[in-house]
Design an enzyme around this catalytic site. Sequence first.
Site, short mmCIF file in Angstrom:
data_model
loop_
_atom_site.label_atom_id
_atom_site.label_comp_id
_atom_site.label_asym_id
_atom_site.label_seq_id
_atom_site.Cartn_x
_atom_site.Cartn_y
_atom_site.Cartn_z
N ASP A 9 0.86 -1.17 0.00
CA ASP A 9 0.00 0.00 0.00
C ASP A 9 0.91 1.24 0.00
O ASP A 9 2.10 1.13 0.32
CB ASP A 9 -0.89 -0.04 1.25
CG ASP A 9 -1.70 1.21 1.42
OD1 ASP A 9 -2.31 1.66 0.43
OD2 ASP A 9 -1.71 1.77 2.54
N ASP A 11 0.04 5.18 0.94
CA ASP A 11 -0.08 6.16 2.03
C ASP A 11 -0.11 5.47 3.39
O ASP A 11 -0.92 4.57 3.63
CB ASP A 11 -1.35 7.00 1.84
CG ASP A 11 -1.38 7.71 0.50
OD1 ASP A 11 -0.33 8.24 0.08
OD2 ASP A 11 -2.45 7.72 -0.15
MG LIG Z 1 -2.77 3.36 3.38
#
Ligand SMILES: [Mg+2]
Length: 196
Positions: A9, A11
């Site tokens: 992932d 952020d």
């Molecule tokens: Mg995230």
Amino acid sequence: MLRQAVFLDRDGVLNQERGYLHRLADLELIPGVAKAVRRLNDAGMFTVLVSNQSGPARGYYPPSHVDALHERLATLLAAEAGAALERMLYAPTLSPTEGGTHAGYSHWSTWRKPNTGMLVAAAWRFGLDLSASFMVGDKATDIDLARNAGCRGILVQTGFGEQVRSGSYQYTVEPDYLAADLSDAAGWILSAATSW
Ligand SMILES: [Mg+2]
């Protein structure tokens, strides 16, 4: 022979969680992340960014801005530790019921996490064994994605991870491993990968 992959992932895992990044300069790496990605690179893991980026669907910015953010991310990873992500995939879509407003991107998509589209597409394209692969994220939906795709799921406590664990964001999930951050996650992945 199929390869093992680490899906990451963006952020809250690679870069600091700051909501929608309207300015390129707001994308900054979490300490230790570049070295962690480099360790995965050196171990021969196929690294793929998989990110929900609904900014285009919400009309905040065009996909070209997301691409520019990813160029900056690649530059920072390379500069700090000679690290690289082999592919950067993202889902720019959001269904209208979830807040999508921009005509071209306001629809349901198999690519939007926790749907498995990005992982399945990468597996077909690059010959990856999802059952031997890993998904690292800071949200409950990332762990749901790992389950849905048959990967092992690792929740980092950077970004929203700590709030997920305390039950104050999304909902509590049981990951295969609860990591302090991506460095910790990479260590666990590499020991799990060799014993596989
Ligand atoms: Mg995230």
